[in-house]
Design an enzyme around this catalytic site. Structure first.
Site, short mmCIF file in Angstrom:
data_model
loop_
_atom_site.label_atom_id
_atom_site.label_comp_id
_atom_site.label_asym_id
_atom_site.label_seq_id
_atom_site.Cartn_x
_atom_site.Cartn_y
_atom_site.Cartn_z
N LYS A 26 -36.15 -22.40 -26.53
CA LYS A 26 -37.40 -22.35 -25.76
C LYS A 26 -38.42 -23.32 -26.36
O LYS A 26 -39.16 -23.98 -25.62
CB LYS A 26 -37.96 -20.91 -25.76
CG LYS A 26 -37.13 -19.97 -24.88
CD LYS A 26 -37.41 -18.49 -25.12
CE LYS A 26 -36.41 -17.64 -24.34
NZ LYS A 26 -36.50 -16.19 -24.62
N GLN A 57 -39.88 -12.30 -28.48
CA GLN A 57 -38.45 -12.22 -28.19
C GLN A 57 -37.96 -10.78 -28.38
O GLN A 57 -38.20 -10.16 -29.41
CB GLN A 57 -37.68 -13.19 -29.11
CG GLN A 57 -36.18 -13.27 -28.83
CD GLN A 57 -35.82 -13.90 -27.48
OE1 GLN A 57 -36.58 -14.69 -26.94
NE2 GLN A 57 -34.68 -13.53 -26.93
N ASP A 90 -43.53 -13.60 -19.60
CA ASP A 90 -42.30 -12.88 -19.24
C ASP A 90 -42.48 -12.06 -17.96
O ASP A 90 -41.50 -11.68 -17.32
CB ASP A 90 -41.92 -11.90 -20.36
CG ASP A 90 -41.03 -12.49 -21.44
OD1 ASP A 90 -40.10 -13.24 -21.08
OD2 ASP A 90 -41.25 -12.19 -22.63
#
Ligand code: GUN
Length: 297
Positions: A52, A96, A119
């Site tokens: 990422k 994460q 997200d």
């Protein structure tokens, strides 16, 4: 001939448009930034986060990375999130998952400023998505929609079967596919591990989305020749190679590919799309935070 859906190619096109968005933002004095937070020593999570960061670099998004010892008190993670919420250089925050057992995942998700929740997991953003007013579409479901769009696979009126009911994929994707909106209007069924006679659903579906997290769960005998198969699974299985493992999906590709009309490979299908849509959400967040219009792909 079965169409093999090339996620790398579609994601590359999206990344290139996102690079343009970043340039537009920069022209207005805005440098979009994504913060990744890793509280884990799981090698797969480490790999995902570093990919990422690389993606950000490629399109010109500034990446801020924080690593927290997995044995540290939960307060350390919450303090980090507070700081990132207050940091004007950070437009998106990604913690994460999974976090360690002593950290409450739901509390983590709620701690992130919903305007930076790239997200799309915060309850406010989940609610907005269900209400048809999404701020950030979760990356994997959004990536699946974009893949279908790129290959002109009609969702309107299609029978879509999602196998898997996770908060990250199954539930938000079902909500997107039933929306009265472009890339929606599908008659959507959500199957899961307790579904009785799964094949009865998948074998009549126009679109099958496999997101159960179970290696090669769906085989060719469960699919029709007209089906489009989107494999969200990324499972590591032991292999006799340098890494000691290989990635396989939730679909048994060998048996499914010759049967169906279109299929995503693993790797190279949904995975790159998930990563591209994170960049999309980050520039969207930056655009909204700073009031600069951009043309999102
Ligand atoms: N772990 C596995 N997938 C995801 C994801 O999409 N977002 C975050 N934050 N963690 C993950």
């Amino acid at each position: 001939m079965t169409t093999v859906i090339d996620g790398n190619s579609v994601a590359s096109d999206i990344r290139s448009e996102i690079t343009d968005c970043v340039e537009t933002l920069e022209d207005s004095g805005v440098n979009p930034g994504l913060a990744t937070v890793l509280m884990s020593d799981d090698p797969a999570s480490e790999t995902y986060v570093s990919m990422k960061q690389q993606d950000c670099e490629e399109v010109g998004i500034e990446s801020h990375h924080v690593e927290i010892d997995p044995d540290a008190p939960a307060a350390e993670l919450f303090d980090t999130i507070d700081d990132l919420n207050d940091d004007p250089a950070v437009d998106g925050i990604l913690v994460q998952l999974p976090v360690p057992d002593h950290v409450d995942k739901r509390e983590v998700i709620r701690a992130i400023d919903p305007a930076k929740d790239v997200d799309g997991f915060h309850p406010e953003n989940v609610g907005r998505l269900v209400a048809g007013d999404a701020r950030f579409k979760p990356c994997t479901p959004h990536g699946v929609q974009k893949l279908l769009e790129a290959y002109d696979i009609e969702t309107e009126g299609a029978d879509a079967v999602i196998v898997g009911r996770s908060d990250i994929v199954g539930k938000p994707l079902a909500n997107l596919l039933i929306q009265k909106a472009p890339l929606g209007n599908a008659t959507t069924t959500v199957c899961h591990s307790r579904t009785d006679d799964l094949a009865a659903y998948t074998e009549t579906a126009d679109i099958v989305i496999a997101a159960a997290g179970v290696t090669e769960f769906i085989g060719g005998s469960m699919l029709s020749e007209d089906a489009t198969v989107i494999d969200v699974g990324i499972n590591r299985v032991d292999a006799d190679n340098e890494k000691g493992y290989q990635l396989v999906g939730d679909v048994d590709y060998e048996s499914a590919e010759p049967v169906v009309d279109a299929i995503t490979p693993v790797p190279g299908g949904v995975g790159p799309m998930t990563r591209a849509m994170l960049l999309y959400n980050t520039v969207k967040g930056a655009s909204e935070a700073h009031g600069v219009d951009i043309e999102l792909p």
